[in-house]
Design a protein around this motif. Sequence first.
Motif, short mmCIF file in Angstrom:
data_model
loop_
_atom_site.label_atom_id
_atom_site.label_comp_id
_atom_site.label_asym_id
_atom_site.label_seq_id
_atom_site.Cartn_x
_atom_site.Cartn_y
_atom_site.Cartn_z
N TRP A 440 0.83 -1.21 0.00
CA TRP A 440 0.00 0.00 0.00
C TRP A 440 0.86 1.25 0.00
O TRP A 440 0.45 2.30 -0.52
CB TRP A 440 -0.93 0.00 1.22
N VAL A 441 2.06 1.16 0.58
CA VAL A 441 2.97 2.32 0.59
C VAL A 441 3.37 2.67 -0.84
O VAL A 441 3.37 3.85 -1.23
CB VAL A 441 4.22 2.02 1.45
N THR A 442 3.70 1.64 -1.63
CA THR A 442 4.07 1.87 -3.03
C THR A 442 2.92 2.49 -3.80
O THR A 442 3.12 3.40 -4.62
CB THR A 442 4.47 0.54 -3.69
N MET A 443 1.70 2.02 -3.54
CA MET A 443 0.55 2.54 -4.26
C MET A 443 0.21 3.97 -3.86
O MET A 443 -0.53 4.65 -4.58
CB MET A 443 -0.67 1.62 -4.02
N LEU A 444 0.72 4.45 -2.74
CA LEU A 444 0.59 5.85 -2.38
C LEU A 444 1.71 6.69 -2.99
O LEU A 444 1.49 7.82 -3.44
CB LEU A 444 0.59 6.03 -0.86
N LEU A 445 2.92 6.11 -3.02
CA LEU A 445 4.08 6.85 -3.52
C LEU A 445 4.00 7.09 -5.02
O LEU A 445 4.38 8.18 -5.50
CB LEU A 445 5.37 6.10 -3.17
N PRO A 447 1.32 7.49 -7.16
CA PRO A 447 0.50 8.67 -7.50
C PRO A 447 1.11 9.97 -6.98
O PRO A 447 0.97 11.02 -7.61
CB PRO A 447 -0.84 8.38 -6.82
N GLY A 448 1.80 9.90 -5.81
CA GLY A 448 2.43 11.10 -5.28
C GLY A 448 3.49 11.66 -6.21
O GLY A 448 3.53 12.87 -6.48
#
Length: 598
Positions: A440-445, A447-448
């Motif tokens: 989930w961290v990767t999936m936030l980074l 788009p960021g």
Amino acid sequence: MKVLDLLLGRSLASDEARAECVGPAAGIPIFGLDALSSAAYGPEAALTLLIPLGAAGMAYMVPISAGIIVLLTIVYFSYRQTIQAYPGGGGSYTVARQNLGVSAGLLAAAALMIDYILVVAVGISAGVGALVSAVPGLQPHTLSLCLGILVLITLINLRGVRETGLIFMAPTYLFVGSLFLAIVIGVLKTFMAGGHPLPVEPLPRIAVATAAWSGWLILQAFASGCTAMTGVEAVSNGVKAFHEPVVPTARRTLTIIIALLVALLAGIAYLVRAYGIQATDPGLRGYQSVLSMLLAAVTGRGVFYYVSIGSILLVLALSANTAFADFPRLCRAIAQNNYLPHSFATRGRRLVYSQGILVLAVLAGLLLTLFGGVTDRLIPLFAVGAFLAFTLSQAGMVGHWRRVGGPGSTRSILVNGLGAVATGITVLVVLVAKFVQGAWVTMLLIPGIFIVMRFVRHHYHRVSLEIRSATPLELNDLTPPLVILPIQNWNHIVKKALRFALKISPHIRAVHVDCGEGSAVFHQEWCRYVEEPAQQAGVATPQLVVLPSRYRLILAPIVDYVLEAERCCPNQQIAVLIPDSCNAAGITTCCTTNEPRF
């Protein structure tokens, strides 16, 4: 000799760029270390998830590895076509951007950037993990060792592409040679023992099964094992780093890398099942890597074992070099399209993109520190970015062949389409399987980073609209500007600055900030060294403006004065001359006008 020359080597001229290009022999260590070294932690990542199955878990390694090899082969053929179609490099970002649109290209770029940062962190932590397996006493110093290796690799990459390849050749070929020799010995012993060889060194006791077989568990193991495919896109990103003819050289290098990786994965999977090797829980006391147990089982803990473990440590740690080779090139391609600061596209003293190298080192260092340098904590973040980039690249190649057409295009569309579907499914499996553990961290980074690149592009677009001009040079108003010259005390640099100011304008205001210390002496010097000589020469005397500063601020009063001068003189250009002792001429010139500033 200067310190920089000692650390990084002499500066290289632009016309020496071709001499820095490499062939397959040096290209394999530069662009293949990540892919080859993943044979050391990819199978282990899969085996770790099979621990709950006990002895039955080892039997699934061969079919899981076969599935990974099939997927790897599909991706290989796809990237061979990418190299042919896009010899300028850029990999997934370029392919997706040109065929699927800007948003798809930026998504691929963000995914690759995350992947490269993780390549550095995972590679180094896995290398230190191999060292800790051989020397358990070093386990408390895991993070320090990781950061020390990161600094070393950063310095090596700042020395240039060709020199980096030469430095990494010996450990790369020692790693490949020692593993192949161990696999050959292990396979021969297996055949001679009728498929059930006895380990030279006793293996850890196999854990008792605590869970039953399930399709979801096998999919999770497959997703973890797919980390062995990271780095496959590296050659397609760095095609221009190869010597002429670049396309055949790059494709030959990619073929060798994939062939070696397939052989290593197949051999390790076969011997793991034959010897009955089960993964141990990372991070716990008594942990041993799978390769450490495999080498001990095949050859014992003699000289060959320690040489092989040493080569594994070196290659795993140096596998971060693949990211250091490609991350700066990716940033350069993005910067050339105005989605990253233009400084990322500027070559450094050794003809490498130094800013990209340094940014990658800092980000990877932060990640290692955050996760304590433990590979198992980083693996859940891994592979999502790589497989998302694989998927977008191959989908882009489908669009490329549909647009270009020609002989063989239908076959190419089928290959790339199959690859896009296979890697797309893998992305979903990896994401779902590892979501809670950290994906989930990767999936936030991702788009960021996508949003940040959009903002950078918006900034450059706004600046280009403000500064562009389609009109000829205007010569109707050549009034000399009002020159503002900040002065704190009288010295040779200030004297040169005043002489320069008098050459461009008779309207000069020398601005002195009075902090209550030494201003009286400066007033006397001003009258003696400026006003009197100017009056004697019949030159307009520069005006001295004293700005009181009760709280000893220097910069703020000067900026406020310049802004006030702009408001009072809206139709006059204002030039600010800043004396600078570090400048060869002694003056740094900065102009502000009544035009918009940015």
